[in-house]
Write an enzyme that holds these catalytic residues in place. Structure first.
Site, PDB file in Angstrom:
ATOM      1  N   SER A 175      35.312  44.016  41.003  1.00 12.88           N
ATOM      2  CA  SER A 175      35.569  42.791  41.377  1.00 12.88           C
ATOM      3  C   SER A 175      35.383  43.303  43.027  1.00 12.88           C
ATOM      4  O   SER A 175      34.742  43.862  43.793  1.00 12.88           O
ATOM      5  CB  SER A 175      36.860  42.990  41.102  1.00 12.88           C
ATOM      6  OG  SER A 175      37.611  41.922  42.114  1.00 12.88           O
TER       7      SER A 175
ATOM      8  N   TYR B 180      45.894  47.413  41.900  1.00 14.54           N
ATOM      9  CA  TYR B 180      44.068  46.390  41.533  1.00 14.54           C
ATOM     10  C   TYR B 180      43.081  46.728  42.139  1.00 14.54           C
ATOM     11  O   TYR B 180      42.429  47.745  41.319  1.00 14.54           O
ATOM     12  CB  TYR B 180      44.681  45.519  41.389  1.00 14.54           C
ATOM     13  CG  TYR B 180      43.421  44.389  40.713  1.00 14.54           C
ATOM     14  CD1 TYR B 180      42.993  44.599  39.314  1.00 14.54           C
ATOM     15  CD2 TYR B 180      42.692  43.461  40.971  1.00 14.54           C
ATOM     16  CE1 TYR B 180      42.342  43.835  38.806  1.00 14.54           C
ATOM     17  CE2 TYR B 180      41.767  42.992  40.846  1.00 14.54           C
ATOM     18  CZ  TYR B 180      41.286  43.276  39.288  1.00 14.54           C
ATOM     19  OH  TYR B 180      40.307  42.422  39.025  1.00 14.54           O
TER      20      TYR B 180
ATOM     21  N   LYS C 115      39.798  49.016  41.176  1.00 15.22           N
ATOM     22  CA  LYS C 115      38.630  48.858  41.224  1.00 15.22           C
ATOM     23  C   LYS C 115      37.298  49.499  42.159  1.00 15.22           C
ATOM     24  O   LYS C 115      35.842  49.290  42.415  1.00 15.22           O
ATOM     25  CB  LYS C 115      38.620  46.786  41.412  1.00 15.22           C
ATOM     26  CG  LYS C 115      39.530  45.816  40.100  1.00 15.22           C
ATOM     27  CD  LYS C 115      38.198  46.178  39.344  1.00 15.22           C
ATOM     28  CE  LYS C 115      38.954  45.641  37.669  1.00 15.22           C
ATOM     29  NZ  LYS C 115      38.110  45.298  37.063  1.00 15.22           N
TER      30      LYS C 115
ATOM     31  N   THR D 235      39.217  32.654  34.690  1.00 17.38           N
ATOM     32  CA  THR D 235      40.164  33.151  32.931  1.00 17.38           C
ATOM     33  C   THR D 235      41.447  32.964  33.627  1.00 17.38           C
ATOM     34  O   THR D 235      42.415  32.789  34.161  1.00 17.38           O
ATOM     35  CB  THR D 235      38.796  34.226  32.980  1.00 17.38           C
ATOM     36  OG1 THR D 235      40.194  35.088  34.284  1.00 17.38           O
ATOM     37  CG2 THR D 235      37.816  34.319  32.864  1.00 17.38           C
TER      38      THR D 235
HETATM   39  N1  LIG Z   1      39.201  36.334  36.452  1.00 16.08           N
HETATM   40  C1  LIG Z   1      39.155  37.156  37.696  1.00 16.08           C
HETATM   41  O1  LIG Z   1      39.292  36.509  39.095  1.00 16.08           O
HETATM   42  C2  LIG Z   1      38.101  38.553  38.165  1.00 16.08           C
HETATM   43  C3  LIG Z   1      37.654  38.635  39.555  1.00 16.08           C
HETATM   44  C4  LIG Z   1      37.063  39.866  39.755  1.00 16.08           C
HETATM   45  C5  LIG Z   1      37.204  40.322  38.450  1.00 16.08           C
HETATM   46  N2  LIG Z   1      37.810  40.410  37.323  1.00 16.08           N
HETATM   47  C6  LIG Z   1      37.561  40.914  36.030  1.00 16.08           C
HETATM   48  O2  LIG Z   1      36.901  41.185  35.468  1.00 16.08           O
HETATM   49  C7  LIG Z   1      37.327  41.551  33.806  1.00 16.08           C
HETATM   50  C8  LIG Z   1      37.745  40.460  33.019  1.00 16.08           C
HETATM   51  O3  LIG Z   1      39.080  40.010  34.039  1.00 16.08           O
HETATM   52  P1  LIG Z   1      38.822  37.695  32.915  1.00 16.08           P
HETATM   53  O4  LIG Z   1      38.641  37.048  33.915  1.00 16.08           O
HETATM   54  O5  LIG Z   1      38.322  37.970  31.623  1.00 16.08           O
HETATM   55  O6  LIG Z   1      40.163  38.496  32.619  1.00 16.08           O
HETATM   56  P2  LIG Z   1      40.945  37.858  31.434  1.00 16.08           P
HETATM   57  O7  LIG Z   1      40.623  36.645  30.742  1.00 16.08           O
HETATM   58  O8  LIG Z   1      41.960  38.223  31.291  1.00 16.08           O
HETATM   59  O9  LIG Z   1      40.375  39.146  29.435  1.00 16.08           O
HETATM   60  C9  LIG Z   1      40.302  40.119  29.925  1.00 16.08           C
HETATM   61  C10 LIG Z   1      40.092  40.912  28.444  1.00 16.08           C
HETATM   62  O10 LIG Z   1      40.748  42.524  28.410  1.00 16.08           O
HETATM   63  C11 LIG Z   1      41.187  42.963  27.833  1.00 16.08           C
HETATM   64  N3  LIG Z   1      42.030  44.102  27.577  1.00 16.08           N
HETATM   65  C12 LIG Z   1      43.338  44.242  29.120  1.00 16.08           C
HETATM   66  N4  LIG Z   1      43.300  44.968  28.577  1.00 16.08           N
HETATM   67  C13 LIG Z   1      43.348  45.670  27.773  1.00 16.08           C
HETATM   68  C14 LIG Z   1      43.201  47.387  27.058  1.00 16.08           C
HETATM   69  N5  LIG Z   1      44.430  48.240  27.734  1.00 16.08           N
HETATM   70  N6  LIG Z   1      42.408  47.742  26.117  1.00 16.08           N
HETATM   71  C15 LIG Z   1      41.595  46.437  25.621  1.00 16.08           C
HETATM   72  N7  LIG Z   1      41.400  45.573  26.036  1.00 16.08           N
HETATM   73  C16 LIG Z   1      42.061  45.585  26.946  1.00 16.08           C
HETATM   74  C17 LIG Z   1      42.712  41.292  27.281  1.00 16.08           C
HETATM   75  O11 LIG Z   1      42.353  41.586  26.248  1.00 16.08           O
HETATM   76  P3  LIG Z   1      43.548  41.692  25.399  1.00 16.08           P
HETATM   77  O12 LIG Z   1      44.388  41.339  26.204  1.00 16.08           O
HETATM   78  O13 LIG Z   1      43.406  41.542  23.677  1.00 16.08           O
HETATM   79  O14 LIG Z   1      43.942  43.134  25.247  1.00 16.08           O
HETATM   80  C18 LIG Z   1      41.271  40.632  27.903  1.00 16.08           C
HETATM   81  O15 LIG Z   1      40.241  40.941  26.324  1.00 16.08           O
HETATM   82  C19 LIG Z   1      38.779  42.447  34.494  1.00 16.08           C
HETATM   83  O16 LIG Z   1      37.978  44.244  34.485  1.00 16.08           O
HETATM   84  C20 LIG Z   1      38.707  42.088  35.589  1.00 16.08           C
HETATM   85  O17 LIG Z   1      39.200  43.016  36.609  1.00 16.08           O
HETATM   86  C21 LIG Z   1      38.104  39.015  37.405  1.00 16.08           C
END
Ligand SMILES: NC(=O)c1ccc[n+]([C@@H]2O[C@H](COP(=O)([O-])OP(=O)(O)OC[C@H]3O[C@@H](n4cnc5c(N)ncnc54)[C@H](OP(=O)(O)O)[C@@H]3O)[C@@H](O)[C@H]2O)c1
Length: 275
Positions: A141, A154, A158, A189
């Site tokens: 991130s 967090y 990361k 998201t």
């Molecule tokens: N959105 C942002 O602004 C952003 C920015 C930078 C980086 N990121 C990173 O990008 C990645 C994806 O984020 P996103 O924005 O796509 O978030 P999201 O829409 O909340 O999706 C997160 C995914 O991770 C899964 N997950 C969470 N805990 C889990 C666990 N213990 N075991 C298995 N699966 C798990 C969730 O599935 P379930 O709930 O079904 O388990 C979901 O499929 C993350 O690592 C996040 O830190 C996000």
């Protein structure tokens, strides 16, 4: 790059970036295997992925549980024979001052965001090394490049992903296994929607879509790039931090300090020496 019939494992495929990656990579002919905890949402991803690649599969698994990960990966390796690319994407977040963050919250975040990636990689790496090929992609991130207030647990998870990826890069490159780390800024998201009312808020114009992040992840694999920061404004901020860390910290402090709540004097224990 031809993704046809490559077996690509994506953690966190039930929503957001992981779901988008599953759909996009299946559309490119990959056999997508994904996991998440929510069966209902995994079924939605599976329906989409199978339209392009009928062999795709989704498995309910909590990646923070090493035993569940072991069972899942054993099944995947038995069923498909190999995993060509592992995308460690699953993650959870938080927005709270560190002083109000319980140790349990920090542990839960580390268990999913860092240890989950470690557990998954441990399971698939020996076979990749034996074959002399493979690619591990870790989703970090912008919060893994720049420490931000109210996100200490967090950010730590990361930053850990980036340091770990850098070590893996040096260990695995000579063995034929590639490593990439992708650092997105705010993405539209469910993850970011959950924190939309907490400070510090990112202006809507700075958000990118899950589709754009998916595109950048696929590009990182195709071009075998070690580190990708997306979007460009964030990459620029990272460059400023790298070359002028003092100036960067001073500017960040000016922006962030307005959000710091000073605790009331009587909230500090009078018994503590020095109070
Ligand atoms: N959105 C942002 O602004 C952003 C920015 C930078 C980086 N990121 C990173 O990008 C990645 C994806 O984020 P996103 O924005 O796509 O978030 P999201 O829409 O909340 O999706 C997160 C995914 O991770 C899964 N997950 C969470 N805990 C889990 C666990 N213990 N075991 C298995 N699966 C798990 C969730 O599935 P379930 O709930 O079904 O388990 C979901 O499929 C993350 O690592 C996040 O830190 C996000």
């Amino acid at each position: 790059m031809d993704f046809k019939d490559l077996v690509i494992f994506i953690t966190g495929a039930s929503d957001g970036i992981g779901k988008q990656l599953a759909i996009d990579l299946a559309a490119r002919g990959a056999i997508v295997v994904g996991c998440g905890r929510s069966r209902e949402r995994l079924i939605e991803t599976l329906k989409e992925a199978r339209k392009a690649t009928p062999k795709s599969l989704m498995i309910a698994c909590d990646i923070g549980d090493a035993e569940q990960v072991h069972g899942m990966m054993k099944k995947v390796l038995a069923d498909f024979g190999r995993i060509d690319i592992l995308i460690n994407n699953a993650g959870i977040g938080m927005r709270r001052p560190f002083v109000d963050t319980t140790v349990e919250t920090t542990e839960a975040i580390m268990r999913t965001n860092y240890l989950g990636a470690v557990y998954c990689t441990h399971e698939v790496l020996p076979a990749m090394i034996a074959r002399g090929s493979g690619h591990i992609v870790n989703i970090s991130s912008g919060a893994g490049k720049i420490g931000t207030l109210n996100m200490a647990a967090y950010c730590a998870s990361k930053f850990a992903i980036i340091g770990w990826s850098e070590s893996l890069y040096h260990e695995l490159k000579p063995l034929g296994v590639n490593v990439s780390v992708v650092c997105p800024g705010p993405v539209n998201t469910q993850f970011s929607r959950e924190f939309q009312d907490s400070e510090p808020k990112s202006p809507p114009a700075l958000f990118v879509s899950a589709a754009e992040v998916s595109r950048q992840v696929i590009r990182a694999i195709e071009r075998n790039k070690f580190e990708v920061v997306v979007p460009r404004w964030l990459a620029l901020m990272c460059t400023l931090k790298r070359f002028a860390p003092g100036l960067f910290r001073a500017l960040a402090l000016r922006r962030f300090r307005t959000y710091v709540k000073i605790p009331a004097r009587d909230a500090i224990s009078p018994e503590f020496p020095g109070n």
